[in-house]
Each structure stands twice: as C-alpha cells, then as structure tokens.
Design a protein around this motif. Structure first.
Motif: not given
Length: 115
Positions: A50-59, A70-78, A86-88, A98-100
């Motif tokens: 509950d405390e962790r939530g899902i906010g870390y997925l936006a990091d 290493w390539l800087r990316v954001r999480i698009a789907e889990v 997705k490539k940032d 660009v997705f991986y």
C-alpha cells in the motif's frame, strides 16, 4: 509470476503487487517482479504494498542495450507477460517513439532505476 503468489490490490482494484508465501511469512513482490522485503507478516506485507503504491513506475530507469551501454527509459507497460519500456525523449513532440521489451520478472542487470 508463480501460482502461489497472492495478488494485493488497492480499493479501486488496481494491482499493487503480490505476496509470496515463505515459511510463516510473506515476501513482497512489486509489479516488476522484484522482491521488496524479506519474509514479513501478512499485515506488514499489505502495508508495504500500500505504501509503495505504483508511483515508482513513473521513475526513470536505465536499460542495458546489447552493446553494454545504458539507455535512459521510462516504463510504458507492465504485466506478468512482460514489461515494455520507452526510450526517454524528454517529452519532445514528434520524436520517434522507440520501445523495448523486457522479461518479467525484471533482471536488475537489464533494467535498473536510474541513479
């Protein structure tokens, strides 16, 4: 995802992660399939998710490419079927997207939080 993992959801039904039975306790597993605790009691496991939530997925994360860089990316789907990043593009309108694909659970040697 293992068949003995117990899904934990928010009141609105959103999945926050799982609790893996271990001995007399439970290990918290986040949405990327990473262990977040050692064995803890049921209440602590629920509170942790509950405390962790899902906010870390936006990091921001880093993805190790085939050449070792290493390539800087954001999480698009889990999902337990896989994770899509997705490539940032720094929010650039019109930039090519660009997705991986990354396997679930995440291997920290392949996808890691950006330091």
């Amino acid at each position: 995802m293992r068949s003995d993992w117990i899904t934990h959801r928010r009141p609105d039904g959103e999945v926050l992660g799982w609790m893996e039975p271990l001995g007399d306790g439970f290990v918290v597993i986040d949405l990327l399939g990473r262990r977040a605790t050692e064995a803890v009691d049921w209440l602590t496991a629920e509170e942790t998710l509950d405390e962790r939530g899902i906010g870390y997925l936006a990091d921001m994360y880093e993805l190790r490419l085939d050449d070792g860089s290493w390539l800087r990316v954001r999480i698009a789907e889990v999902s337990t079927s896989g994770i899509r990043v997705k490539k940032d593009d720094w929010g650039a309108v019109g930039a090519p997207q660009v997705f991986y694909d990354v396997t679930f659970p995440v291997d920290e040697g392949v996808l890691r939080p950006q330091a």
